[in-house]
Enzyme design. Sequence first.
Site, mmCIF file in Angstrom:
data_model
loop_
_atom_site.group_PDB
_atom_site.id
_atom_site.type_symbol
_atom_site.label_atom_id
_atom_site.label_comp_id
_atom_site.label_asym_id
_atom_site.label_seq_id
_atom_site.Cartn_x
_atom_site.Cartn_y
_atom_site.Cartn_z
ATOM 1 C CB SER A 1 74.131 33.816 50.244
ATOM 2 O OG SER A 1 72.954 34.532 50.564
ATOM 3 C CE LYS B 1 71.482 31.829 52.902
ATOM 4 N NZ LYS B 1 71.583 33.276 53.166
#
Length: 200
Positions: A118, A155
């Site tokens: 990701s 993230k």
Amino acid sequence: MYNLTSRQEQVLQLIKQYTEETGYPPTRAEIARILGFKSANAAEEHIKALARKGAIEIMPGASRGIRLTESQSGIPIVGRVAAGNPILAQEHIEDYCNIPNSFFSPSADYFLRVHGMSMKDAGILDGDLLAVHRTDQVRNGQIVVARIGEEVTVKRFKRQGNQAQVELWPENPDFKVIHVDMRDQEFSIEGLSVGVIRRD
């Protein structure tokens, strides 16, 4: 690895951090003061337990006579984090990496093994070791280790003003932005990314 109690793990992590920051281990009195024990004797009991379990070695006759065993030196490498558990729980530590924590700025407290792609466009790939500085103080746009409920994720952090909403952005168009409303979701920042290591 050593089947430590939570208090023994706390003492061990203090010894490691203190040694990394000062170049020498803490005394029993310093351990007692920092961790809030009533006396140095309480610290001594935990130190003896750590030595019995092989996590440290005691050198008799010296107030700072504590030595980390070979496997305890370096920065801990954390593998998969079980749901709801502290990141640095002993069962999560796979190994130790012999790089000084001061190699990173701010200093790295642990490496987190990355799972998934990701964050690939930020150069963080599956299997990489993400160097993490333990803090809950981060700025917009920084890459963070965040806990949402019982899950941990890496993230890019984004937040508008002091609003209760937080966005966690991936660095891969195949993944969706995670929207967090702190009014009804458990959310915390576990640390800040300060570097990445790729092992061949």
